[in-house]
Motif scaffolding. Structure first.
Motif, PDB file in Angstrom:
ATOM      1  N   VAL A  71      36.346  63.020  39.091  1.00 31.41           N
ATOM      2  CA  VAL A  71      36.502  62.143  40.252  1.00 31.41           C
ATOM      3  C   VAL A  71      36.401  60.691  39.808  1.00 31.41           C
ATOM      4  O   VAL A  71      35.873  60.382  38.740  1.00 31.41           O
ATOM      5  CB  VAL A  71      35.432  62.434  41.334  1.00 31.41           C
ATOM      6  N   GLU A  72      36.914  59.820  40.673  1.00 27.62           N
ATOM      7  CA  GLU A  72      36.806  58.380  40.460  1.00 27.62           C
ATOM      8  C   GLU A  72      36.014  57.800  41.620  1.00 27.62           C
ATOM      9  O   GLU A  72      36.232  58.178  42.767  1.00 27.62           O
ATOM     10  CB  GLU A  72      38.188  57.736  40.415  1.00 27.62           C
ATOM     11  N   ARG A 120      37.372  59.297  44.987  1.00 25.22           N
ATOM     12  CA  ARG A 120      38.741  59.809  44.909  1.00 25.22           C
ATOM     13  C   ARG A 120      38.716  61.138  44.161  1.00 25.22           C
ATOM     14  O   ARG A 120      38.280  61.194  43.023  1.00 25.22           O
ATOM     15  CB  ARG A 120      39.649  58.816  44.217  1.00 25.22           C
ATOM     16  N   PRO A 122      40.813  64.970  43.144  1.00 25.27           N
ATOM     17  CA  PRO A 122      42.169  65.475  42.906  1.00 25.27           C
ATOM     18  C   PRO A 122      42.732  66.191  44.137  1.00 25.27           C
ATOM     19  O   PRO A 122      41.986  66.656  45.004  1.00 25.27           O
ATOM     20  CB  PRO A 122      42.006  66.460  41.750  1.00 25.27           C
ATOM     21  N   TYR A 148      41.951  61.435  48.594  1.00 28.91           N
ATOM     22  CA  TYR A 148      42.694  61.998  47.474  1.00 28.91           C
ATOM     23  C   TYR A 148      43.162  60.847  46.593  1.00 28.91           C
ATOM     24  O   TYR A 148      43.273  59.703  47.049  1.00 28.91           O
ATOM     25  CB  TYR A 148      43.883  62.820  47.965  1.00 28.91           C
ATOM     26  N   ARG A 149      43.455  61.120  45.341  1.00 24.87           N
ATOM     27  CA  ARG A 149      43.860  60.059  44.408  1.00 24.87           C
ATOM     28  C   ARG A 149      45.131  59.340  44.838  1.00 24.87           C
ATOM     29  O   ARG A 149      45.336  58.198  44.527  1.00 24.87           O
ATOM     30  CB  ARG A 149      44.047  60.638  43.009  1.00 24.87           C
ATOM     31  N   ASP A 150      45.995  60.025  45.578  1.00 22.48           N
ATOM     32  CA  ASP A 150      47.266  59.428  46.011  1.00 22.48           C
ATOM     33  C   ASP A 150      47.096  58.442  47.147  1.00 22.48           C
ATOM     34  O   ASP A 150      47.934  57.588  47.356  1.00 22.48           O
ATOM     35  CB  ASP A 150      48.242  60.525  46.444  1.00 22.48           C
TER      36      ASP A 150
END
Length: 151
Positions: A71-72, A120, A122, A148-150
């Motif tokens: 995760v970020e 964030r 996946p 989500y990352r997007d």
């Protein structure tokens, strides 16, 4: 701050073409330019220190170990902070004790500071499940968001 432009605008119009007068002002203002740069760097480091808590960094490790995903975590950069340079006593303050003269940081009552941090994850991970897991470990009063990352 663009010191070259500031000095040129402060000079008399007739003297703007002369390099000697410009250099004299440049050298006379060297101390204040250095002090301004130090204060600006100190405020930026203080803002960075206040945005990240040690807990945010630990949460990243907890999620990654529990779910086996990477995760970020990003901090919130638009927090509303007021800076007051004073040695008097002020209510509701966070005091940085790095220097003898302290910067007092006061959260504004009338404005929401927004999210303290965003996580964030996946695509395909259940955000609500991660949110419930993180809520168990977050300090009261900290707000966070799972994306989500997007997004």
């Amino acid at each position: 701050m663009n010191w070259e432009r500031y000095i040129l605008q402060a000079m008399p119009v007739r003297k703007r073409g002369g390099i000697r007068y410009y250099l004299l002002i440049w050298y006379l203002t060297s101390w204040i330019r250095k002090k301004w740069k130090e204060d600006k760097e100190y405020i930026e480091s203080l803002e960075e220190e206040l945005r990240y808590t040690s807990q945010v960094l630990e949460i990243k490790e907890l999620i990654e170990k529990h779910y086996g995903i990477e995760v970020e975590i990003e901090d919130y950069r638009d927090a509303k902070l007021s800076f007051v340079y004073s040695q008097g006593s002020i209510e509701r303050t966070i005091v940085s004790s790095e220097k003898k003269d302290s910067w007092y940081v006061i959260g504004r009552e009338d404005e929401d500071a927004g999210w303290d941090f965003r996580i964030r994850v996946p695509e395909g991970v259940d955000k609500e499940n991660v949110k419930a897991y993180v809520k168990r470990y977050v300090f009261p009063g900290l707000k966070f968001e799972i994306l989500y990352r997007d997004e």
